[in-house]
Enzyme design. Structure first.
Site, PDB file in Angstrom:
ATOM      1  N   THR A 174       0.842  -1.196   0.000  1.00 54.73           N
ATOM      2  CA  THR A 174       0.000   0.000   0.000  1.00 54.73           C
ATOM      3  C   THR A 174       0.878   1.247   0.000  1.00 54.73           C
ATOM      4  O   THR A 174       2.113   1.150  -0.116  1.00 54.73           O
ATOM      5  CB  THR A 174      -1.031  -0.064   1.164  1.00 54.73           C
ATOM      6  OG1 THR A 174      -1.949   1.006   1.000  1.00 54.73           O
ATOM      7  CG2 THR A 174      -0.382   0.018   2.536  1.00 54.73           C
ATOM      8  N   LYS A 207       3.349   1.340  -3.803  1.00 53.58           N
ATOM      9  CA  LYS A 207       2.678   0.616  -4.888  1.00 53.58           C
ATOM     10  C   LYS A 207       3.393   0.714  -6.244  1.00 53.58           C
ATOM     11  O   LYS A 207       3.308  -0.209  -7.051  1.00 53.58           O
ATOM     12  CB  LYS A 207       1.228   1.096  -5.040  1.00 53.58           C
ATOM     13  CG  LYS A 207       0.285   0.498  -4.008  1.00 53.58           C
ATOM     14  CD  LYS A 207      -1.142   0.940  -4.302  1.00 53.58           C
ATOM     15  CE  LYS A 207      -2.140   0.105  -3.515  1.00 53.58           C
ATOM     16  NZ  LYS A 207      -3.522   0.342  -3.946  1.00 53.58           N
ATOM     17  N   GLY A 211     -11.459  12.397  -9.554  1.00 50.64           N
ATOM     18  CA  GLY A 211     -10.088  12.224  -9.068  1.00 50.64           C
ATOM     19  C   GLY A 211      -9.232  11.492 -10.089  1.00 50.64           C
ATOM     20  O   GLY A 211      -9.749  10.732 -10.926  1.00 50.64           O
ATOM     21  N   GLY A 256      -5.864  10.097  -9.202  1.00 48.77           N
ATOM     22  CA  GLY A 256      -4.693   9.553  -8.518  1.00 48.77           C
ATOM     23  C   GLY A 256      -4.535   8.057  -8.756  1.00 48.77           C
ATOM     24  O   GLY A 256      -4.976   7.526  -9.777  1.00 48.77           O
ATOM     25  N   GLY A 257      -3.911   7.373  -7.772  1.00 44.83           N
ATOM     26  CA  GLY A 257      -3.605   5.943  -7.914  1.00 44.83           C
ATOM     27  C   GLY A 257      -4.844   5.085  -8.044  1.00 44.83           C
ATOM     28  O   GLY A 257      -4.921   4.212  -8.928  1.00 44.83           O
ATOM     29  N   ALA A 258      -5.841   5.312  -7.190  1.00 41.48           N
ATOM     30  CA  ALA A 258      -7.047   4.487  -7.235  1.00 41.48           C
ATOM     31  C   ALA A 258      -7.793   4.697  -8.551  1.00 41.48           C
ATOM     32  O   ALA A 258      -8.388   3.756  -9.094  1.00 41.48           O
ATOM     33  CB  ALA A 258      -7.948   4.810  -6.047  1.00 41.48           C
ATOM     34  N   TYR A 311     -14.546   3.916   2.670  1.00 47.14           N
ATOM     35  CA  TYR A 311     -15.378   3.026   3.494  1.00 47.14           C
ATOM     36  C   TYR A 311     -15.510   3.508   4.938  1.00 47.14           C
ATOM     37  O   TYR A 311     -16.142   2.828   5.756  1.00 47.14           O
ATOM     38  CB  TYR A 311     -14.885   1.576   3.440  1.00 47.14           C
ATOM     39  CG  TYR A 311     -13.408   1.416   3.618  1.00 47.14           C
ATOM     40  CD1 TYR A 311     -12.834   1.368   4.877  1.00 47.14           C
ATOM     41  CD2 TYR A 311     -12.582   1.322   2.505  1.00 47.14           C
ATOM     42  CE1 TYR A 311     -11.474   1.235   5.029  1.00 47.14           C
ATOM     43  CE2 TYR A 311     -11.216   1.192   2.646  1.00 47.14           C
ATOM     44  CZ  TYR A 311     -10.668   1.146   3.911  1.00 47.14           C
ATOM     45  OH  TYR A 311      -9.324   1.016   4.058  1.00 47.14           O
TER      46      TYR A 311
HETATM   47  P1  NAP Z   1      -4.226   9.681  -4.448  1.00 38.71           P
HETATM   48  O1  NAP Z   1      -3.322   8.947  -5.375  1.00 38.71           O
HETATM   49  O2  NAP Z   1      -3.649  10.645  -3.485  1.00 38.71           O
HETATM   50  O3  NAP Z   1      -5.327  10.423  -5.355  1.00 38.71           O
HETATM   51  C1  NAP Z   1      -6.291  11.265  -4.789  1.00 38.71           C
HETATM   52  C2  NAP Z   1      -6.972  12.062  -5.888  1.00 38.71           C
HETATM   53  O4  NAP Z   1      -7.966  12.877  -5.274  1.00 38.71           O
HETATM   54  C3  NAP Z   1      -6.038  12.995  -6.667  1.00 38.71           C
HETATM   55  O5  NAP Z   1      -6.409  13.024  -8.016  1.00 38.71           O
HETATM   56  C4  NAP Z   1      -6.295  14.352  -6.020  1.00 38.71           C
HETATM   57  O6  NAP Z   1      -6.153  15.444  -6.903  1.00 38.71           O
HETATM   58  C5  NAP Z   1      -7.760  14.237  -5.676  1.00 38.71           C
HETATM   59  N1  NAP Z   1      -8.101  15.137  -4.571  1.00 38.71           N
HETATM   60  C6  NAP Z   1      -7.630  15.083  -3.298  1.00 38.71           C
HETATM   61  N2  NAP Z   1      -8.188  16.062  -2.549  1.00 38.71           N
HETATM   62  C7  NAP Z   1      -8.983  16.768  -3.394  1.00 38.71           C
HETATM   63  C8  NAP Z   1      -9.804  17.925  -3.232  1.00 38.71           C
HETATM   64  N3  NAP Z   1      -9.933  18.528  -2.055  1.00 38.71           N
HETATM   65  N4  NAP Z   1     -10.474  18.377  -4.307  1.00 38.71           N
HETATM   66  C9  NAP Z   1     -10.368  17.777  -5.511  1.00 38.71           C
HETATM   67  N5  NAP Z   1      -9.604  16.672  -5.730  1.00 38.71           N
HETATM   68  C10 NAP Z   1      -8.926  16.177  -4.681  1.00 38.71           C
HETATM   69  O7  NAP Z   1      -5.064   8.657  -3.539  1.00 38.71           O
HETATM   70  P2  NAP Z   1      -5.594   7.208  -3.978  1.00 38.71           P
HETATM   71  O8  NAP Z   1      -4.621   6.186  -3.578  1.00 38.71           O
HETATM   72  O9  NAP Z   1      -6.024   7.274  -5.390  1.00 38.71           O
HETATM   73  O10 NAP Z   1      -6.848   7.023  -3.000  1.00 38.71           O
HETATM   74  C11 NAP Z   1      -7.955   7.848  -3.132  1.00 38.71           C
HETATM   75  C12 NAP Z   1      -9.109   7.391  -2.231  1.00 38.71           C
HETATM   76  O11 NAP Z   1      -9.540   6.078  -2.583  1.00 38.71           O
HETATM   77  C13 NAP Z   1      -8.765   7.349  -0.748  1.00 38.71           C
HETATM   78  O12 NAP Z   1      -9.853   7.826  -0.034  1.00 38.71           O
HETATM   79  C14 NAP Z   1      -8.563   5.866  -0.481  1.00 38.71           C
HETATM   80  O13 NAP Z   1      -8.866   5.511   0.854  1.00 38.71           O
HETATM   81  C15 NAP Z   1      -9.573   5.252  -1.440  1.00 38.71           C
HETATM   82  N6  NAP Z   1      -9.223   3.877  -1.838  1.00 38.71           N
HETATM   83  C16 NAP Z   1     -10.075   2.878  -1.469  1.00 38.71           C
HETATM   84  C17 NAP Z   1      -9.783   1.587  -1.847  1.00 38.71           C
HETATM   85  C18 NAP Z   1     -10.712   0.487  -1.457  1.00 38.71           C
HETATM   86  O14 NAP Z   1     -10.323  -0.684  -1.514  1.00 38.71           O
HETATM   87  N7  NAP Z   1     -11.937   0.776  -1.103  1.00 38.71           N
HETATM   88  C19 NAP Z   1      -8.625   1.313  -2.596  1.00 38.71           C
HETATM   89  C20 NAP Z   1      -7.785   2.372  -2.942  1.00 38.71           C
HETATM   90  C21 NAP Z   1      -8.107   3.662  -2.555  1.00 38.71           C
HETATM   91  P3  NAP Z   1      -4.712  16.030  -7.355  1.00 38.71           P
HETATM   92  O15 NAP Z   1      -4.117  14.977  -8.235  1.00 38.71           O
HETATM   93  O16 NAP Z   1      -5.052  17.281  -8.056  1.00 38.71           O
HETATM   94  O17 NAP Z   1      -3.938  16.239  -6.081  1.00 38.71           O
END
Ligand code: NAP
Length: 301
Positions: free
Chosen positions: A80, A84, A144, A146-148, A244
């Site tokens: 994680t 990753k 969004g 990002g990674g997810a 979640y």
């Molecule tokens: P990440 O790589 O940091 O990506 C987050 C994304 O959200 C980025 O595109 C970021 O924009 C955007 N963002 C953050 N704050 C924002 C705001 N205030 N306004 C607009 N856009 C915003 O994180 P991630 O790993 O993809 O994870 C994202 C979410 O998915 C987390 O909540 C995580 O817990 C959840 N998740 C859940 C699972 C599951 O199994 N259920 C698996 C993976 C992730 P910028 O690029 O412009 O900064």
């Protein structure tokens, strides 16, 4: 499995785990150890074959940690944040889906060394597949970039949707993501838009997926879409939030109030974990045991 039965850890027990930093809030140890106990009881074993531990490994220590895990014959591990992408340089083989996403979340030890894949796509798709719906003409909006979001895009490609629209606040990041995934032979279109531009597309969006952390505890009063924006979605639209905690998020609570279908992130978490465990055990784990173990911990938070 009889719930009171706790099988021991004997000398032939092997190590599984999750590497990350921070790791103390991970639900994976509780889910995996519950499933490993259930598996051992169901198989009539006298001990658990594996224990699954949270392994807090800082970014700078990744290489040393991987060498150490190899030396102690660790059977496999989940990966994680923040490892990753970085883990990929330490693996001997990487699956096509992990290469496409550019991230590995599951590693196992094979005859040829460390192999890695990404089970997030499987986890993301599981609750959508359970709906048994035809997505071939659908437009999906991913909030969004990002990674997810990368796993969600790959999942939507597998669903066979017509248009994947990614919403973000940084046009350079959006365009880079579009370039990564779009090719001239793709049967679907990948569109990228800013939040302001997204509103005009809500009325034709059949699936919205929140991949931002907006609405995650402790900031539970936030929602990535306003009530008005959610109301602009078709009545039959599904709103899917990868978060979640809380259950439901504000986004999902509003969508449910408006009669829309909702999916939260717990099932994705459970199903990606179950897919990883299946790789290590070479047998299907009890998904319901994993789901209940995760729910029980979440209920106490
Ligand atoms: P990440 O790589 O940091 O990506 C987050 C994304 O959200 C980025 O595109 C970021 O924009 C955007 N963002 C953050 N704050 C924002 C705001 N205030 N306004 C607009 N856009 C915003 O994180 P991630 O790993 O993809 O994870 C994202 C979410 O998915 C987390 O909540 C995580 O817990 C959840 N998740 C859940 C699972 C599951 O199994 N259920 C698996 C993976 C992730 P910028 O690029 O412009 O900064």
């Amino acid at each position: 499995m009889t719930s009171h039965q706790i099988l021991p850890v004997l000398g032939n027990c092997r190590l599984l785990g999750v590497i990350g930093d921070p790791i103390k809030h991970s639900l994976s140890p509780v889910m995996h150890n519950a499933a490993l106990q259930a598996y051992a009881v169901d198989q009539g074993l006298d001990a658990v074959p594996y224990v699954y531990l949270p392994l807090n490994i800082s970014f700078k220590d990744l290489e040393t940690a991987i060498a150490g895990l190899r030396a102690i014959h660790c059977q496999g591990f989940n990966v994680t944040i923040p490892h990753k992408q970085a883990i990929m340089a330490h693996l001997d083989q990487i699956s096509d889906i992990a290469t496409r996403i550019g991230a590995v979340n599951t590693v196992w030890c094979s005859d040829t060394g460390w192999e890695g894949t990404n089970t997030d796509v499987y986890g993301f798709l599981a609750p959508l597949r359970a709906l048994d719906r035809d997505w071939s003409d659908a437009e999906v909006m991913i909030l969004g970039n990002g990674g997810a979001a990368r796993a969600v895009i790959a999942g939507c490609e597998q669903l066979g949707v017509r248009t994947i629209r990614i919403i973000g606040r940084d046009r350079h990041k959006l365009e880079a993501l579009q370039q990564d995934f779009q090719s001239s032979t793709s049967p679907h279109q990948i569109q990228v838009q800013t939040w302001e531009e997204s509103e005009q597309f809500l009325g034709r969006t059949q699936l919205v997926v929140n991949t931002t952390p907006i609405g995650m505890a402790p900031k539970v009063d936030a929602s990535p879409l306003s009530e008005k924006a959610i109301a602009a979605l078709p009545k039959t639209a599904i709103v899917y939030d990868l978060i979640y905690t809380p259950q439901p998020t504000k986004l999902l609570a509003i969508a449910r109030q408006q009669g829309k279908g909702i999916i939260d992130g717990l099932e994705m978490l459970v199903q990606q974990g179950a897919a990883a465990l299946e790789i290590w055990l070479k047998a299907k784990p009890d998904v319901e045991v994993m789901r209940q173990a995760a729910q029980a911990i979440l209920a106490k938070r």
